[in-house]
Design a protein around this motif. Sequence first.
Motif, PDB file in Angstrom:
ATOM      1  N   ALA A 232      11.512  -2.277  -7.942  1.00  0.00           N
ATOM      2  CA  ALA A 232      11.805  -0.481  -7.745  1.00  0.00           C
ATOM      3  C   ALA A 232      13.658  -1.651  -7.948  1.00  0.00           C
ATOM      4  CB  ALA A 232      11.952   0.137  -7.545  1.00  0.00           C
ATOM      5  N   VAL A 233      13.189  -2.664  -7.175  1.00  0.00           N
ATOM      6  CA  VAL A 233      14.597  -3.231  -6.805  1.00  0.00           C
ATOM      7  C   VAL A 233      15.426  -3.781  -8.367  1.00  0.00           C
ATOM      8  CG1 VAL A 233      16.164  -5.000  -5.791  1.00  0.00           C
ATOM      9  CG2 VAL A 233      14.391  -3.416  -4.693  1.00  0.00           C
ATOM     10  N   VAL A 234      14.703  -4.281  -9.122  1.00  0.00           N
ATOM     11  CA  VAL A 234      14.661  -4.649 -10.692  1.00  0.00           C
ATOM     12  C   VAL A 234      15.734  -3.746 -11.501  1.00  0.00           C
ATOM     13  CG1 VAL A 234      14.096  -5.834 -12.218  1.00  0.00           C
ATOM     14  CG2 VAL A 234      13.520  -7.015 -10.098  1.00  0.00           C
ATOM     15  N   VAL A 235      14.168  -2.923 -11.339  1.00  0.00           N
ATOM     16  CA  VAL A 235      15.076  -1.780 -12.296  1.00  0.00           C
ATOM     17  C   VAL A 235      15.935  -0.784 -11.819  1.00  0.00           C
ATOM     18  CG1 VAL A 235      14.289   0.901 -12.797  1.00  0.00           C
ATOM     19  CG2 VAL A 235      12.944  -1.080 -13.224  1.00  0.00           C
ATOM     20  N   VAL A 236      16.366  -0.731 -10.101  1.00  0.00           N
ATOM     21  CA  VAL A 236      17.698  -0.159 -10.018  1.00  0.00           C
ATOM     22  C   VAL A 236      19.041  -0.740 -10.056  1.00  0.00           C
ATOM     23  CG1 VAL A 236      18.695   0.728  -7.606  1.00  0.00           C
ATOM     24  CG2 VAL A 236      16.684   1.941  -7.958  1.00  0.00           C
ATOM     25  N   GLY A 237      18.487  -2.228  -9.872  1.00  0.00           N
ATOM     26  CA  GLY A 237      20.040  -3.320  -9.666  1.00  0.00           C
ATOM     27  C   GLY A 237      20.244  -3.035 -11.606  1.00  0.00           C
ATOM     28  N   MET A 238      19.796  -3.292 -12.540  1.00  0.00           N
ATOM     29  CA  MET A 238      19.583  -3.588 -13.944  1.00  0.00           C
ATOM     30  C   MET A 238      20.358  -2.321 -14.557  1.00  0.00           C
ATOM     31  SD  MET A 238      15.887  -5.598 -15.431  1.00  0.00           S
ATOM     32  CE  MET A 238      16.403  -4.377 -17.125  1.00  0.00           C
ATOM     33  N   TRP A 239      19.972  -0.559 -13.631  1.00  0.00           N
ATOM     34  CA  TRP A 239      20.635  -0.084 -14.047  1.00  0.00           C
ATOM     35  C   TRP A 239      21.558   0.604 -13.482  1.00  0.00           C
ATOM     36  CZ3 TRP A 239      22.175   4.373 -10.519  1.00  0.00           C
ATOM     37  CH2 TRP A 239      22.683   5.247 -11.262  1.00  0.00           C
ATOM     38  N   MET A 240      22.448   0.275 -12.098  1.00  0.00           N
ATOM     39  CA  MET A 240      23.491  -0.068 -11.923  1.00  0.00           C
ATOM     40  C   MET A 240      24.175  -1.721 -12.228  1.00  0.00           C
ATOM     41  SD  MET A 240      23.627   1.716  -8.669  1.00  0.00           S
ATOM     42  CE  MET A 240      25.257   0.928  -8.016  1.00  0.00           C
ATOM     43  N   ARG A 241      23.443  -2.426 -12.803  1.00  0.00           N
ATOM     44  CA  ARG A 241      24.336  -3.356 -13.680  1.00  0.00           C
ATOM     45  C   ARG A 241      25.730  -2.588 -14.289  1.00  0.00           C
ATOM     46  NH1 ARG A 241      21.418  -7.505 -16.228  1.00  0.00           N
ATOM     47  NH2 ARG A 241      21.647  -5.737 -17.423  1.00  0.00           N
ATOM     48  N   ASP A 242      24.257  -1.697 -15.359  1.00  0.00           N
ATOM     49  CA  ASP A 242      24.592  -1.226 -16.530  1.00  0.00           C
ATOM     50  C   ASP A 242      25.372  -0.187 -15.855  1.00  0.00           C
ATOM     51  OD1 ASP A 242      22.771  -3.020 -18.016  1.00  0.00           O
ATOM     52  OD2 ASP A 242      21.053  -1.548 -18.266  1.00  0.00           O
ATOM     53  N   ALA A 243      25.653   0.893 -15.473  1.00  0.00           N
ATOM     54  CA  ALA A 243      26.674   1.754 -15.249  1.00  0.00           C
ATOM     55  C   ALA A 243      27.930   1.414 -14.315  1.00  0.00           C
ATOM     56  CB  ALA A 243      25.692   2.825 -13.816  1.00  0.00           C
ATOM     57  N   THR A 244      27.747   0.696 -13.879  1.00  0.00           N
ATOM     58  CA  THR A 244      28.998  -0.259 -13.240  1.00  0.00           C
ATOM     59  C   THR A 244      29.713  -1.373 -14.258  1.00  0.00           C
ATOM     60  OG1 THR A 244      27.982  -2.412 -11.752  1.00  0.00           O
ATOM     61  CG2 THR A 244      28.405  -0.268 -10.749  1.00  0.00           C
ATOM     62  N   GLY A 245      28.811  -1.925 -14.980  1.00  0.00           N
ATOM     63  CA  GLY A 245      29.649  -3.020 -16.222  1.00  0.00           C
ATOM     64  C   GLY A 245      29.442  -4.207 -15.666  1.00  0.00           C
ATOM     65  N   ALA A 246      29.024  -4.595 -14.497  1.00  0.00           N
ATOM     66  CA  ALA A 246      29.169  -5.846 -14.318  1.00  0.00           C
ATOM     67  C   ALA A 246      28.307  -6.728 -15.288  1.00  0.00           C
ATOM     68  CB  ALA A 246      28.509  -5.535 -12.614  1.00  0.00           C
ATOM     69  N   SER A 247      29.075  -8.019 -15.351  1.00  0.00           N
ATOM     70  CA  SER A 247      28.635  -9.050 -16.423  1.00  0.00           C
ATOM     71  C   SER A 247      28.223  -7.938 -17.586  1.00  0.00           C
ATOM     72  CB  SER A 247      27.364  -9.636 -15.731  1.00  0.00           C
ATOM     73  OG  SER A 247      26.153  -8.570 -15.981  1.00  0.00           O
ATOM     74  N   SER A 248      29.394  -7.401 -18.553  1.00  0.00           N
ATOM     75  CA  SER A 248      29.565  -6.638 -19.286  1.00  0.00           C
ATOM     76  C   SER A 248      31.104  -6.656 -18.984  1.00  0.00           C
ATOM     77  CB  SER A 248      29.300  -5.484 -19.063  1.00  0.00           C
ATOM     78  OG  SER A 248      29.709  -4.451 -19.292  1.00  0.00           O
ATOM     79  N   ARG A 249      31.519  -6.216 -20.506  1.00  0.00           N
ATOM     80  CA  ARG A 249      33.025  -6.266 -20.600  1.00  0.00           C
ATOM     81  C   ARG A 249      33.750  -4.944 -21.392  1.00  0.00           C
ATOM     82  NH1 ARG A 249      36.239 -11.364 -21.231  1.00  0.00           N
ATOM     83  NH2 ARG A 249      37.378  -9.803 -21.852  1.00  0.00           N
TER      84      ARG A 249
END
Length: 164
Positions: free
Chosen positions: A109-126
């Motif tokens: 669950a932490v991995v799934v939510v973390g990946m979702w949050m990363r994609d939602a906030t744009g962290a590590s993307s441009r």
Amino acid sequence: MGGDDAMSMERSRRARFTNVAPTAGEFKMAALLAGVFFFLITPLVVQALVGWATTGVVALPNGHLLDAYGGLLRSDFGVGLPDRVNAGLPSDAVMWVLTLVGEVLVLGAVVVVGMWMRDATGASSRHGLATPTQAAEALGLPRLRKSAAVIRPDLYARSGRRTH
């Protein structure tokens, strides 16, 4: 154009180019802290759920948290719980298996939510912007340098340019 208007425009221009998304390092640190928290709380939640399933009483070791973790370090579930709930718990081996299953579920669950949050906030993307290397390949380095003030006016503003 008054001095206040120019300052307001400059502040507005700076605000457009300010990245407010969390950095990859901040994101990793938040995920690590959440993971540690959930890793530590899972055994207590598992024993509370098993206690509820066996006795019908939901009990956490309120006020006895250090005793409960000490008991877990000694492989003794139920420390800090009421005697009725403690007596209803299955053997420690079963509790450890259930805790392991709980930890795997929490980690997933932490991995799934973390990946979702990363994609939602744009962290590590441009957010669709090209990297400097991609821009140099697409435009060519001379054109990229010539257009720097247009591409990144916050970094390469021309001096002496009139603002009105």
